[in-house]
Design an enzyme around this catalytic site. Structure first.
Site, PDB file in Angstrom:
ATOM      1  N   GLU A  66      -7.250 -18.074 -48.030  1.00 58.26           N
ATOM      2  CA  GLU A  66      -7.337 -16.616 -48.148  1.00 58.26           C
ATOM      3  C   GLU A  66      -6.828 -16.198 -49.543  1.00 58.26           C
ATOM      4  OE1 GLU A  66      -4.521 -14.730 -45.515  1.00 58.26           O
ATOM      5  OE2 GLU A  66      -5.811 -13.000 -45.180  1.00 58.26           O
TER       6      GLU A  66
ATOM      7  N   CYS B 117      -6.201  -8.150 -44.366  1.00 59.79           N
ATOM      8  CA  CYS B 117      -6.531  -9.339 -43.574  1.00 59.79           C
ATOM      9  C   CYS B 117      -8.010  -9.366 -43.217  1.00 59.79           C
ATOM     10  CB  CYS B 117      -5.693  -9.349 -42.313  1.00 59.79           C
ATOM     11  SG  CYS B 117      -5.876  -7.821 -41.384  1.00 59.79           S
TER      12      CYS B 117
ATOM     13  N   LYS C 131      11.182  -4.982 -38.005  1.00 61.06           N
ATOM     14  CA  LYS C 131      11.549  -5.443 -39.346  1.00 61.06           C
ATOM     15  C   LYS C 131      10.368  -5.214 -40.280  1.00 61.06           C
ATOM     16  CE  LYS C 131      11.065  -9.084 -41.937  1.00 61.06           C
ATOM     17  NZ  LYS C 131      11.083  -8.465 -43.261  1.00 61.06           N
TER      18      LYS C 131
ATOM     19  N   GLU D  52      -1.092 -11.065 -35.108  1.00 63.84           N
ATOM     20  CA  GLU D  52      -2.212 -10.603 -35.946  1.00 63.84           C
ATOM     21  C   GLU D  52      -2.054 -11.330 -37.265  1.00 63.84           C
ATOM     22  OE1 GLU D  52      -4.662  -8.662 -35.151  1.00 63.84           O
ATOM     23  OE2 GLU D  52      -3.981  -7.762 -33.283  1.00 63.84           O
TER      24      GLU D  52
HETATM   25  P1  NAP Z   1       4.107 -12.959 -44.359  1.00 64.70           P
HETATM   26  O1  NAP Z   1       4.702 -13.634 -45.511  1.00 64.70           O
HETATM   27  O2  NAP Z   1       3.802 -13.759 -43.148  1.00 64.70           O
HETATM   28  O3  NAP Z   1       5.092 -11.755 -44.008  1.00 64.70           O
HETATM   29  C1  NAP Z   1       4.884 -10.885 -42.937  1.00 64.70           C
HETATM   30  C2  NAP Z   1       6.208 -10.443 -42.389  1.00 64.70           C
HETATM   31  O4  NAP Z   1       6.921 -11.595 -41.907  1.00 64.70           O
HETATM   32  C3  NAP Z   1       7.119  -9.796 -43.429  1.00 64.70           C
HETATM   33  O5  NAP Z   1       7.887  -8.789 -42.826  1.00 64.70           O
HETATM   34  C4  NAP Z   1       8.009 -10.959 -43.839  1.00 64.70           C
HETATM   35  O6  NAP Z   1       9.238 -10.582 -44.362  1.00 64.70           O
HETATM   36  C5  NAP Z   1       8.198 -11.639 -42.508  1.00 64.70           C
HETATM   37  N1  NAP Z   1       8.675 -13.015 -42.606  1.00 64.70           N
HETATM   38  C6  NAP Z   1       8.514 -13.899 -43.608  1.00 64.70           C
HETATM   39  N2  NAP Z   1       9.145 -15.058 -43.308  1.00 64.70           N
HETATM   40  C7  NAP Z   1       9.707 -14.898 -42.091  1.00 64.70           C
HETATM   41  C8  NAP Z   1      10.497 -15.719 -41.249  1.00 64.70           C
HETATM   42  N3  NAP Z   1      10.826 -16.955 -41.579  1.00 64.70           N
HETATM   43  N4  NAP Z   1      10.911 -15.214 -40.070  1.00 64.70           N
HETATM   44  C9  NAP Z   1      10.600 -13.955 -39.710  1.00 64.70           C
HETATM   45  N5  NAP Z   1       9.861 -13.122 -40.471  1.00 64.70           N
HETATM   46  C10 NAP Z   1       9.411 -13.593 -41.643  1.00 64.70           C
HETATM   47  O7  NAP Z   1       2.749 -12.237 -44.727  1.00 64.70           O
HETATM   48  P2  NAP Z   1       2.480 -11.235 -45.930  1.00 64.70           P
HETATM   49  O8  NAP Z   1       2.242 -12.037 -47.144  1.00 64.70           O
HETATM   50  O9  NAP Z   1       3.488 -10.179 -45.987  1.00 64.70           O
HETATM   51  O10 NAP Z   1       1.142 -10.547 -45.441  1.00 64.70           O
HETATM   52  C11 NAP Z   1      -0.089 -11.044 -45.728  1.00 64.70           C
HETATM   53  C12 NAP Z   1      -0.672 -11.824 -44.554  1.00 64.70           C
HETATM   54  O11 NAP Z   1      -0.732 -10.963 -43.413  1.00 64.70           O
HETATM   55  C13 NAP Z   1      -2.080 -12.265 -44.801  1.00 64.70           C
HETATM   56  O12 NAP Z   1      -2.261 -13.569 -44.335  1.00 64.70           O
HETATM   57  C14 NAP Z   1      -2.906 -11.269 -43.983  1.00 64.70           C
HETATM   58  O13 NAP Z   1      -4.179 -11.742 -43.626  1.00 64.70           O
HETATM   59  C15 NAP Z   1      -2.016 -11.048 -42.814  1.00 64.70           C
HETATM   60  N6  NAP Z   1      -2.335  -9.781 -42.142  1.00 64.70           N
HETATM   61  C16 NAP Z   1      -2.925  -9.829 -40.924  1.00 64.70           C
HETATM   62  C17 NAP Z   1      -3.289  -8.654 -40.289  1.00 64.70           C
HETATM   63  C18 NAP Z   1      -3.940  -8.676 -38.951  1.00 64.70           C
HETATM   64  O14 NAP Z   1      -3.978  -7.626 -38.307  1.00 64.70           O
HETATM   65  N7  NAP Z   1      -4.455  -9.790 -38.480  1.00 64.70           N
HETATM   66  C19 NAP Z   1      -3.034  -7.427 -40.895  1.00 64.70           C
HETATM   67  C20 NAP Z   1      -2.421  -7.406 -42.154  1.00 64.70           C
HETATM   68  C21 NAP Z   1      -2.072  -8.609 -42.751  1.00 64.70           C
HETATM   69  P3  NAP Z   1       9.444 -10.339 -45.935  1.00 64.70           P
HETATM   70  O15 NAP Z   1       8.518  -9.274 -46.315  1.00 64.70           O
HETATM   71  O16 NAP Z   1      10.849  -9.926 -45.964  1.00 64.70           O
HETATM   72  O17 NAP Z   1       9.146 -11.638 -46.603  1.00 64.70           O
END
Ligand code: NAP
Length: 483
Positions: A385, A288, A179, A254
């Site tokens: 963050e 991240c 997804k 991650e």
């Molecule tokens: P996010 O809101 O957690 O979203 C990530 C993914 O999860 C998206 O595909 C999102 O879908 C999905 N999602 C959201 N709610 C969900 C639910 N209830 N059930 C299942 N899936 C769900 O994070 P983001 O804002 O996109 O990304 C930023 C975050 O990612 C930051 O905290 C960053 O540090 C972290 N990150 C970590 C790494 C690492 O390798 N550690 C790398 C990159 C980013 P939608 O897009 O459809 O909302």
């Protein structure tokens, strides 16, 4: 090939077919630089996700029983295709995500590098023969594909975050349902086109766009899915881990970070500034591993702030497709509101804005690259963050202070330190509670090293020889009656 339209698919990819949502619902995709609608993708849910799981489950025996060499050759073909179409894929990525085209090319290059790395690792999944405590018996350990994988990825690296999951899954013989993020689905769906071009059998890779809670709940609750791999925020990671516990799936997480960038008095200040720009302003601060806090020792503080301010003032902001642009737009209005909140909070507690501090004159979601100094440890930005182009500078006095401040967070993903003292470099890298430590380097990601966090930044590693283990099940075989 520069034409990105070949890769812009407005349908989900299930069992080798491009499908709409069963009820015909769609969701729009917006270019964050122009705020114009690029197109739509299906708003799928439980039904389409279940179909995708069924396809992955049905295809699993034939895919996992191919030889490692056969799977490797499919992956090499995939990597060749990514390289061949880098320009088109990068263009598509910048259109939906906003990052400068040079960074998009870098990301697409990383995707190819991960695929090639795991093509090679596929052939090195070794088992063991353990000396037996019994006469007439042999103890063998083999490693097998864990099964169907559910993968959920974020918008900030819409191509390479999929590469890190898809490649080890396919290498080990797993099949996968992906997804992609709602804001950047096209770079995710482009993997479907690449998979078709590479001749990878239908059902091995499935990509479903749509409702995050519905797709997430279906993937995490279905007993046919044996592993969930997620990149995104810590709260959603915890939710998915909790949901996966009911069927005891293996999980890789991650998650978010709060990276410290520590500059000691003995640092090479030019190198530190260069590293700071890369570690903070890449992807407009939306990675991240981006620095969230600059911890700068008193003796070098003023010169570092001055030189960093000069460098930041020279960063060109604009549409990522324009030449010379170093910083694109933020992903959306919420991201802009968060950076404004962090600046206002720090300033209300005595911080001073050195550079930037405002929405950019270009409007939309463009924001000025910003530096604030004299930031107090109780400021919001110290614990939360930002995920934007804000560099807050905290002053410290001793090495012990630096360790205490750096570790004072529930996160533990990336950390950076600048020093020319070898003893200090080792003491610090031992003391930092982070999964990754960059010493005198601001960019450390590579497919050959284990990427991943400690504490609430996650579980598991991606890339390197460690990254394949998460997709394998270890099996013990006792062979008796040999005496
Ligand atoms: P996010 O809101 O957690 O979203 C990530 C993914 O999860 C998206 O595909 C999102 O879908 C999905 N999602 C959201 N709610 C969900 C639910 N209830 N059930 C299942 N899936 C769900 O994070 P983001 O804002 O996109 O990304 C930023 C975050 O990612 C930051 O905290 C960053 O540090 C972290 N990150 C970590 C790494 C690492 O390798 N550690 C790398 C990159 C980013 P939608 O897009 O459809 O909302």
């Amino acid at each position: 090939m520069r034409d990105h339209t070949k890769f812009l698919k407005e349908a989900s990819f299930v069992d080798g077919r491009w499908i709409p949502a069963h009820n015909g619902e769609v969701q729009e995709v917006v270019n964050p630089a122009t705020l114009k609608v690029l197109g739509t993708v299906p708003h799928c849910g439980r039904e389409e996700t279940s179909q995708a799981i069924e396809a992955a489950h049905t295809t699993l025996p034939s895919w996992s029983s191919k030889t490692a060499k056969e799977r490797a050759s499919y992956l090499h073909r995939l990597a060749n295709l990514i390289e061949e179409h880098t320009e088109a894929l990068s263009h598509l990525l910048t259109l939906e995500q906003g990052k400068p085209i040079a960074e998009a090319r870098g990301e697409v290059g990383m995707s190819a590098a991960y695929v090639r790395w795991f093509a090679e690792e596929a052939q090195r999944v070794y088992g063991d023969v353990i000396p037996s405590p019994w006469k007439g018996r042999k103890i063998l350990v083999t490693k097998q594909a864990i099964g169907v994988v559910g993968a959920i990825t974020p918008w900030n690296f819409p191509s390479s975050m999929i590469a890190r999951k898809l490649a080890p899954a396919l290498a080990t013989g797993c099949t996968i349902v992906i997804k992609p993020a709602t804001q950047t689905p096209y770079s995710g769906l482009a993997w479907g086109v690449l998979v078709e071009l590479a001749g990878i059998p239908s059902g091995v890779v499935n990509i479903v766009t749509g409702s995050p809670p519905e797709i997430g709940a279906t993937l995490t609750s279905d007993p046919r899915v044996k592993k969930i791999t997620f990149t995104g925020s810590t709260p959603i990671g915890k939710l998915l881990a909790e949901q996966s516990a009911k069927t005891l799936k293996k999980v890789s997480m991650e998650l978010g970070g709060n990276a410290p960038f520590i500059v000691f008095d003995d640092a090479d200040v030019h190198r530190a500034v260069e590293g700071a720009i890369a570690a903070k302003f890449r992807n407009s601060g939306q990675t991240c591993v981006c620095t969230n806090r600059f911890l700068v020792q008193s003796g070098i503080h003023d010169v570092f702030v001055q030189k960093l301010s000069d460098a930041v003032a020279g960063l060109k902001v604009g549409n990522g497709l324009e030449a010379g642009v170093a910083q694109g737009p933020l992903i959306d209005g919420k991201a802009v509101a968060k950076i404004e909140e962090h600046i206002a909070d720090a300033v209300s507690k005595g911080a001073r804005v050195c550079v930037g501090g405002n929405r950019h004159a270009l409007g939309g979601t463009f924001f000025e690259p910003t530096i604030i100094e004299n930031v107090r440890p109780d400021a919001l930005v110290a614990s939360d963050e930002t995920f934007g182009p804000l560099a807050p500078i905290f002053r410290f006095e001793t090495e012990a202070d630096a360790v205490r401040l750096a570790n004072d967070t529930e996160y533990g993903l990336a950390s950076y330190l600048y020093t020319q003292d070898l003893g200090r470099a080792f003491r610090m890298s031992d003391a930092l509670e982070y999964g990754m430590v960059g010493i005198n380097e601001g960019i450390i990601t590579t497919e050959v090293a284990p990427f991943g966090g400690l504490k609430e930044s996650g579980i598991g590693k991606e890339g390197s020889k460690y990254g394949i283990e998460d997709y394998l099940a270890v099996k013990y075989v006792c062979l008796g009656g040999l005496a």
